[in-house]
Design a protein around this motif. Sequence first.
Motif, PDB file in Angstrom:
ATOM      1  N   ALA A  53       0.825  -1.195   0.000  1.00 46.86           N
ATOM      2  CA  ALA A  53       0.000   0.000   0.000  1.00 46.86           C
ATOM      3  C   ALA A  53       0.863   1.251   0.000  1.00 46.86           C
ATOM      4  O   ALA A  53       0.346   2.363   0.041  1.00 46.86           O
ATOM      5  N   ARG A  54       2.189   1.083  -0.040  1.00 44.79           N
ATOM      6  CA  ARG A  54       3.101   2.216  -0.073  1.00 44.79           C
ATOM      7  C   ARG A  54       3.173   2.812  -1.479  1.00 44.79           C
ATOM      8  O   ARG A  54       3.001   2.109  -2.473  1.00 44.79           O
ATOM      9  N   PHE A  55       3.456   4.108  -1.535  1.00 48.54           N
ATOM     10  CA  PHE A  55       3.533   4.801  -2.814  1.00 48.54           C
ATOM     11  C   PHE A  55       4.962   5.161  -3.200  1.00 48.54           C
ATOM     12  O   PHE A  55       5.224   5.432  -4.361  1.00 48.54           O
ATOM     13  N   SER A  62       1.207  10.098   4.007  1.00 46.68           N
ATOM     14  CA  SER A  62       1.705   9.236   5.077  1.00 46.68           C
ATOM     15  C   SER A  62       2.145   7.884   4.541  1.00 46.68           C
ATOM     16  O   SER A  62       2.924   7.171   5.191  1.00 46.68           O
ATOM     17  N   ALA A  63       1.649   7.512   3.346  1.00 49.01           N
ATOM     18  CA  ALA A  63       2.043   6.254   2.709  1.00 49.01           C
ATOM     19  C   ALA A  63       3.166   6.454   1.700  1.00 49.01           C
ATOM     20  O   ALA A  63       3.474   5.551   0.924  1.00 49.01           O
ATOM     21  N   GLY A  64       3.769   7.639   1.689  1.00 44.98           N
ATOM     22  CA  GLY A  64       4.943   7.861   0.852  1.00 44.98           C
ATOM     23  C   GLY A  64       4.715   8.563  -0.464  1.00 44.98           C
ATOM     24  O   GLY A  64       5.653   8.717  -1.249  1.00 44.98           O
ATOM     25  N   ALA A  65       3.474   8.982  -0.743  1.00 47.95           N
ATOM     26  CA  ALA A  65       3.217   9.712  -1.982  1.00 47.95           C
ATOM     27  C   ALA A  65       3.690  11.155  -1.855  1.00 47.95           C
ATOM     28  O   ALA A  65       3.687  11.736  -0.761  1.00 47.95           O
ATOM     29  N   ASP A  98      -1.262  -0.176  -5.118  1.00 43.26           N
ATOM     30  CA  ASP A  98      -1.054  -1.441  -5.822  1.00 43.26           C
ATOM     31  C   ASP A  98      -1.909  -2.564  -5.255  1.00 43.26           C
ATOM     32  O   ASP A  98      -2.109  -3.588  -5.913  1.00 43.26           O
ATOM     33  N   GLU A  99      -2.407  -2.412  -4.038  1.00 37.70           N
ATOM     34  CA  GLU A  99      -3.302  -3.427  -3.486  1.00 37.70           C
ATOM     35  C   GLU A  99      -4.578  -3.566  -4.311  1.00 37.70           C
ATOM     36  O   GLU A  99      -5.230  -4.607  -4.273  1.00 37.70           O
ATOM     37  N   ALA A 100      -4.938  -2.519  -5.039  1.00 38.30           N
ATOM     38  CA  ALA A 100      -6.154  -2.529  -5.861  1.00 38.30           C
ATOM     39  C   ALA A 100      -5.827  -2.660  -7.337  1.00 38.30           C
ATOM     40  O   ALA A 100      -6.604  -2.238  -8.195  1.00 38.30           O
ATOM     41  N   ARG A 101      -4.697  -3.284  -7.666  1.00 38.72           N
ATOM     42  CA  ARG A 101      -4.214  -3.270  -9.048  1.00 38.72           C
ATOM     43  C   ARG A 101      -5.134  -3.996 -10.018  1.00 38.72           C
ATOM     44  O   ARG A 101      -5.026  -3.806 -11.223  1.00 38.72           O
ATOM     45  N   TRP A 102      -6.040  -4.860  -9.535  1.00 34.69           N
ATOM     46  CA  TRP A 102      -6.979  -5.560 -10.417  1.00 34.69           C
ATOM     47  C   TRP A 102      -8.371  -4.929 -10.387  1.00 34.69           C
ATOM     48  O   TRP A 102      -9.325  -5.510 -10.891  1.00 34.69           O
TER      49      TRP A 102
END
Length: 274
Positions: free
Chosen positions: A32-34, A63-66, A240-244
Amino acid sequence: MVNDVLFNGAGRLIPHRMAEELPMPGSPPRSARFDGRVVVVSGAGSRDERIGNGRAAAILLASAGARVALLDRDRDRAQSTARMVAGGGGTSIVLEADVSEPDCCEAAVKEVVAQFGSVYGLVNNVGISSPPGTAVDVDPDEWDLGMRVNVKSMMLLSKYCLPHMIAAGGGSIVNVSSGAGPPGGPPSLLHPTAKAAVIGLTQAMARQHGRSGVRVNCVAPAGERGGWDTGHAVRFLLSDEARWITGVVFPVGAGGLSPPPGAPQDGPVQPDGA
């Protein structure tokens, strides 16, 4: 290697440039990191110190790196969000922009690329609920303004962000609609009409740009469950957790029920506690 495919909003398989080999059972989930990816957030400010949808999404993404570009027509509100992002160790820039105007959108995206070098994600969050009234008594000029802010702004920012996403091999867009969109909503005709249009926009864009590796989804907050709850949904769909996942309408509203006892309320609290 599996075929490069992705389900679109209509449930049909389409080629997808971002597709990868399916993980084996027991493999760890996608991150879930960006990790420095650049995300543009429109409507990133909030009135006073409240945590609206755009502000919450921006803080959680940072907070997730974006690296987050904070767009708002009110610079002071966006600056308040920037201070919150910085307080959590995140990186952001503030751009004053009326995203209902093509020139403003084009200039804002150019500045984002000039400062950050790329665009990975877009959160289309700007919206207004006025004007009031039914088809009989709504003001036609105010109707045009409402549709320009609520719908045209999302098309415009997507228009200028998409070429950068496609050139990079993919990206992700999340449009913020409302739980008032699909069923007809309140007595005001404009609000549910515009929010339903956002859903149609989302699903059409998901079909049109899936082959280029760009996912497009929609978050539909309802009732009082905006703010942090919406922000978490946005961050998940961009990650990326929602990549599909593409072409979906993601409701955020506890099924239309009141919040359960003890549920956190929106306000100036730390995102980790949301």
